[in-house]
Design a protein around this motif. Structure first.
Motif, PDB file in Angstrom:
ATOM      1  N   ALA A 177       0.830  -1.210   0.000  1.00 25.06           N
ATOM      2  CA  ALA A 177       0.000   0.000   0.000  1.00 25.06           C
ATOM      3  C   ALA A 177       0.866   1.263   0.000  1.00 25.06           C
ATOM      4  O   ALA A 177       0.571   2.240  -0.700  1.00 25.06           O
ATOM      5  CB  ALA A 177      -0.936   0.001   1.208  1.00 25.06           C
ATOM      6  N   PHE A 178       1.945   1.246   0.770  1.00 21.56           N
ATOM      7  CA  PHE A 178       2.825   2.417   0.821  1.00 21.56           C
ATOM      8  C   PHE A 178       3.490   2.658  -0.533  1.00 21.56           C
ATOM      9  O   PHE A 178       3.621   3.804  -0.981  1.00 21.56           O
ATOM     10  CB  PHE A 178       3.891   2.228   1.905  1.00 21.56           C
ATOM     11  CG  PHE A 178       3.363   2.239   3.312  1.00 21.56           C
ATOM     12  CD1 PHE A 178       2.156   2.863   3.632  1.00 21.56           C
ATOM     13  CD2 PHE A 178       4.072   1.638   4.342  1.00 21.56           C
ATOM     14  CE1 PHE A 178       1.672   2.874   4.925  1.00 21.56           C
ATOM     15  CE2 PHE A 178       3.599   1.647   5.642  1.00 21.56           C
ATOM     16  CZ  PHE A 178       2.394   2.263   5.936  1.00 21.56           C
ATOM     17  N   LYS A 179       3.911   1.596  -1.185  1.00 20.61           N
ATOM     18  CA  LYS A 179       4.529   1.747  -2.501  1.00 20.61           C
ATOM     19  C   LYS A 179       3.519   2.268  -3.526  1.00 20.61           C
ATOM     20  O   LYS A 179       3.859   3.068  -4.411  1.00 20.61           O
ATOM     21  CB  LYS A 179       5.128   0.412  -2.947  1.00 20.61           C
ATOM     22  CG  LYS A 179       6.361   0.004  -2.144  1.00 20.61           C
ATOM     23  CD  LYS A 179       6.903  -1.339  -2.584  1.00 20.61           C
ATOM     24  CE  LYS A 179       8.174  -1.699  -1.802  1.00 20.61           C
ATOM     25  NZ  LYS A 179       8.699  -3.029  -2.178  1.00 20.61           N
ATOM     26  N   ARG A 180       2.292   1.830  -3.384  1.00 21.21           N
ATOM     27  CA  ARG A 180       1.242   2.333  -4.291  1.00 21.21           C
ATOM     28  C   ARG A 180       0.964   3.815  -4.031  1.00 21.21           C
ATOM     29  O   ARG A 180       0.712   4.584  -4.967  1.00 21.21           O
ATOM     30  CB  ARG A 180      -0.031   1.504  -4.105  1.00 21.21           C
ATOM     31  CG  ARG A 180       0.070   0.083  -4.658  1.00 21.21           C
ATOM     32  CD  ARG A 180      -1.181  -0.720  -4.364  1.00 21.21           C
ATOM     33  NE  ARG A 180      -2.357  -0.100  -4.959  1.00 21.21           N
ATOM     34  CZ  ARG A 180      -3.609  -0.408  -4.632  1.00 21.21           C
ATOM     35  NH1 ARG A 180      -3.823  -1.315  -3.681  1.00 21.21           N
ATOM     36  NH2 ARG A 180      -4.622   0.171  -5.229  1.00 21.21           N
ATOM     37  N   LEU A 181       0.997   4.220  -2.749  1.00 23.02           N
ATOM     38  CA  LEU A 181       0.817   5.639  -2.433  1.00 23.02           C
ATOM     39  C   LEU A 181       1.943   6.482  -3.026  1.00 23.02           C
ATOM     40  O   LEU A 181       1.706   7.582  -3.543  1.00 23.02           O
ATOM     41  CB  LEU A 181       0.778   5.844  -0.916  1.00 23.02           C
ATOM     42  CG  LEU A 181      -0.553   5.628  -0.206  1.00 23.02           C
ATOM     43  CD1 LEU A 181      -0.386   5.850   1.288  1.00 23.02           C
ATOM     44  CD2 LEU A 181      -1.624   6.553  -0.750  1.00 23.02           C
ATOM     45  N   LYS A 182       3.156   5.978  -2.952  1.00 22.27           N
ATOM     46  CA  LYS A 182       4.291   6.691  -3.542  1.00 22.27           C
ATOM     47  C   LYS A 182       4.057   6.933  -5.036  1.00 22.27           C
ATOM     48  O   LYS A 182       4.289   8.041  -5.545  1.00 22.27           O
ATOM     49  CB  LYS A 182       5.575   5.888  -3.325  1.00 22.27           C
ATOM     50  CG  LYS A 182       6.768   6.354  -4.136  1.00 22.27           C
ATOM     51  CD  LYS A 182       7.989   5.494  -3.854  1.00 22.27           C
ATOM     52  CE  LYS A 182       8.981   5.489  -5.004  1.00 22.27           C
ATOM     53  NZ  LYS A 182       9.409   6.748  -5.499  1.00 22.27           N
ATOM     54  N   ASP A 183       3.566   5.899  -5.719  1.00 23.87           N
ATOM     55  CA  ASP A 183       3.290   6.045  -7.152  1.00 23.87           C
ATOM     56  C   ASP A 183       2.085   6.947  -7.399  1.00 23.87           C
ATOM     57  O   ASP A 183       2.098   7.791  -8.302  1.00 23.87           O
ATOM     58  CB  ASP A 183       3.054   4.669  -7.776  1.00 23.87           C
ATOM     59  CG  ASP A 183       4.303   3.796  -7.760  1.00 23.87           C
ATOM     60  OD1 ASP A 183       5.415   4.359  -7.657  1.00 23.87           O
ATOM     61  OD2 ASP A 183       4.168   2.562  -7.830  1.00 23.87           O
ATOM     62  N   LEU A 184       1.035   6.768  -6.588  1.00 22.85           N
ATOM     63  CA  LEU A 184      -0.185   7.561  -6.758  1.00 22.85           C
ATOM     64  C   LEU A 184       0.094   9.045  -6.607  1.00 22.85           C
ATOM     65  O   LEU A 184      -0.429   9.885  -7.356  1.00 22.85           O
ATOM     66  CB  LEU A 184      -1.223   7.109  -5.725  1.00 22.85           C
ATOM     67  CG  LEU A 184      -2.563   7.877  -5.724  1.00 22.85           C
ATOM     68  CD1 LEU A 184      -3.330   7.609  -7.026  1.00 22.85           C
ATOM     69  CD2 LEU A 184      -3.404   7.485  -4.522  1.00 22.85           C
ATOM     70  N   TRP A 185       0.942   9.391  -5.627  1.00 28.59           N
ATOM     71  CA  TRP A 185       1.239  10.793  -5.344  1.00 28.59           C
ATOM     72  C   TRP A 185       2.500  11.279  -6.070  1.00 28.59           C
ATOM     73  O   TRP A 185       2.934  12.404  -5.851  1.00 28.59           O
ATOM     74  CB  TRP A 185       1.387  10.991  -3.830  1.00 28.59           C
ATOM     75  CG  TRP A 185       0.079  10.829  -3.097  1.00 28.59           C
ATOM     76  CD1 TRP A 185      -1.175  10.966  -3.605  1.00 28.59           C
ATOM     77  CD2 TRP A 185      -0.089  10.503  -1.705  1.00 28.59           C
ATOM     78  NE1 TRP A 185      -2.126  10.745  -2.638  1.00 28.59           N
ATOM     79  CE2 TRP A 185      -1.495  10.466  -1.447  1.00 28.59           C
ATOM     80  CE3 TRP A 185       0.778  10.252  -0.652  1.00 28.59           C
ATOM     81  CZ2 TRP A 185      -2.024  10.174  -0.193  1.00 28.59           C
ATOM     82  CZ3 TRP A 185       0.261   9.962   0.597  1.00 28.59           C
ATOM     83  CH2 TRP A 185      -1.128   9.936   0.826  1.00 28.59           C
ATOM     84  N   ASP A 186       3.068  10.406  -6.908  1.00 29.08           N
ATOM     85  CA  ASP A 186       4.237  10.759  -7.728  1.00 29.08           C
ATOM     86  C   ASP A 186       5.360  11.352  -6.873  1.00 29.08           C
ATOM     87  O   ASP A 186       5.850  12.456  -7.109  1.00 29.08           O
ATOM     88  CB  ASP A 186       3.829  11.744  -8.831  1.00 29.08           C
ATOM     89  CG  ASP A 186       4.943  11.960  -9.856  1.00 29.08           C
ATOM     90  OD1 ASP A 186       5.751  11.033 -10.035  1.00 29.08           O
ATOM     91  OD2 ASP A 186       5.024  13.062 -10.443  1.00 29.08           O
ATOM     92  N   ILE A 187       5.773  10.579  -5.877  1.00 29.61           N
ATOM     93  CA  ILE A 187       6.849  11.017  -4.973  1.00 29.61           C
ATOM     94  C   ILE A 187       8.155  10.387  -5.463  1.00 29.61           C
ATOM     95  O   ILE A 187       8.368   9.186  -5.322  1.00 29.61           O
ATOM     96  CB  ILE A 187       6.560  10.592  -3.523  1.00 29.61           C
ATOM     97  CG1 ILE A 187       5.169  11.069  -3.084  1.00 29.61           C
ATOM     98  CG2 ILE A 187       7.626  11.153  -2.589  1.00 29.61           C
ATOM     99  CD1 ILE A 187       4.721  10.505  -1.747  1.00 29.61           C
ATOM    100  N   GLN A 188       9.017  11.203  -6.023  1.00 30.53           N
ATOM    101  CA  GLN A 188      10.248  10.690  -6.622  1.00 30.53           C
ATOM    102  C   GLN A 188      11.425  10.626  -5.640  1.00 30.53           C
ATOM    103  O   GLN A 188      12.408   9.945  -5.911  1.00 30.53           O
ATOM    104  CB  GLN A 188      10.643  11.572  -7.822  1.00 30.53           C
ATOM    105  CG  GLN A 188       9.595  11.624  -8.921  1.00 30.53           C
ATOM    106  CD  GLN A 188       9.330  10.257  -9.530  1.00 30.53           C
ATOM    107  OE1 GLN A 188      10.260   9.489  -9.779  1.00 30.53           O
ATOM    108  NE2 GLN A 188       8.065   9.938  -9.772  1.00 30.53           N
TER     109      GLN A 188
END
Length: 380
Positions: free
Chosen positions: A251-262
């Motif tokens: 879920a955390f990795k998906r949030l990183k992608d969803l919010w485009d956190i590079q």
């Protein structure tokens, strides 16, 4: 020669932070004293390394098998029960006390609401006991009946050792009970006490590390991701490395992608914590609850700057704006405010880290296991 029983109430994972102190203390006493050591622990498959180590040292091991460990229809039916009913010790587990006949029981609890059945058994069998309590959480308030029961049981303990003063105060509030028998015990850490890690050579990009089980309920990495999703942090030269694994990792990795956190990177589990501090300037812990986190102690020993929430014992070892930065609560807005103060002092981080290293050594002993072992022996 006397018998000392170590009872761990942990039924959550085969090994975690709450297991470090009791098992290392058991090993220490087995090797340094004439006393017999017995251990009651859940029957994990495969057998965890620390259980095998205790067995090799000739500690008497009592393995607790629960209905939830069984196969077939029994397991399916048991799965319908709430977890707390699946993992209580039964009479067979408790009967081990009659065969081992301890002169003292050490009841190691992950949380402050655990251990009631073992305390009651010790009272009934006239066995002196002490408690080792690793966590109190604002999210886990006992209901009235349980609170009254725990207050009464704890009053029979020779000593209730908590890992932080903050956990003592919270437990007193939750149980409406004043502890006259509270003490403090510190957990062992995984870096040398005299660790000397050079400050990172690259100071153009500030790097923070998060080292914890990846679970929102306790460790709050979702709060960290919410902060790092803010435009200002995306634009600044700040990198965050998230170490660990756990139930919310995907879920955390998906949030990183969803919010485009590079500028947040998942690094997986790491064995050598000291290596992390060669390339990172500080620790960030957005925890919703804690005892006294080992990652915080280890970071400060390595002279790195902590950014933490005001939970558990964090405020007892971090002096806000002096040896680290404290968010007043585990929310994105307040973590952002603490991180902003960290950022504004980024050119002074090395000197803040040096101060953190001095301060933590005033509050944490070089060998917490030896200290606790001596505390245990005083109760025989």
């Amino acid at each position: 020669m006397k018998n000392i029983a170590f009872i761990t109430t942990n039924n959550f994972v085969p090994f975690g932070g709450s297991e470090e102190l009791w098992y290392k203390t058991a090993l220490h006493l087995k090797g340094s004293s004439p006393h017999n050591i017995g251990v009651s622990i859940r029957n994990w498959t495969p057998e965890p390394g620390h259980v095998s180590e205790l067995r090799k040292k000739n500690c008497q091991i009592s393995l607790r098998t629960y209905t939830s460990d069984m196969k077939g229809i029994q397991k399916k039916l048991n799965a319908l029960l709430p977890y707390r009913f699946r993992s209580k010790p039964n009479q067979k587990h408790i009967a081990w006390l009659d065969s081992f006949r301890p002169d003292l029981a050490v009841i190691s609890q992950g949380g402050n609401t655990e251990g009631a059945e073992w305390m009651q058994a010790c009272i009934d069998k006239n066995i002196p006991f002490i408690n080792l309590i690793h966590l109190a959480s604002e999210k886990r308030w006992p209901k009235d009946k349980q609170a009254s029961q725990l207050a009464k049981l704890y009053s029979h303990s020779q000593k209730c050792y908590f890992v932080s003063e903050g956990n003592v105060r919270l437990t007193e509030k939750q149980l409406a009970h004043k502890f006259s028998n509270a003490g403090i015990a510190r957990n062992p850490f995984k870096v040398p006490y005299d660790i000397d890690v050079k400050w990172p050579e690259n100071n153009e990009v500030i790097r923070l590390a998060s080292l914890a089980r990846l679970g929102a309920y306790h460790k709050g990495q979702d709060i960290l991701l919410e902060v790092m999703a803010m435009d200002k942090w995306k634009q600044r030269k700040l990198e965050v490395s998230i170490y660990g694994s756990g139930p919310n990792e995907v879920a955390f990795k998906r949030l990183k992608d969803l919010w485009d956190i590079q500028n947040v990177h998942f690094k997986g589990f790491v064995d050598d914590v000291g290596q992390v501090w060669k390339t990172h300037h500080g620790l960030i812990m957005p925890s919703r609850s804690e005892g006294l986190p080992l990652a915080l102690v280890e970071a400060m020993l390595a002279r790195r700057v902590p950014v933490v929430t005001d939970v558990g014992g964090n405020k007892e070892v971090v002096d806000d704006n002096s040896t680290g930065f404290i968010a007043k609560a585990a929310t994105a807005a307040l973590l952002d405010e603490a991180l902003e103060r960290f950022w504004q002092q980024r050119h002074q981080l090395e000197s803040i880290g040096i101060a953190a290293g001095v301060e933590i050594r005033k509050k944490i002993p070089a060998d917490p296991v030896q200290v606790f072992a001596q505390q245990v022996l005083r109760h025989l």
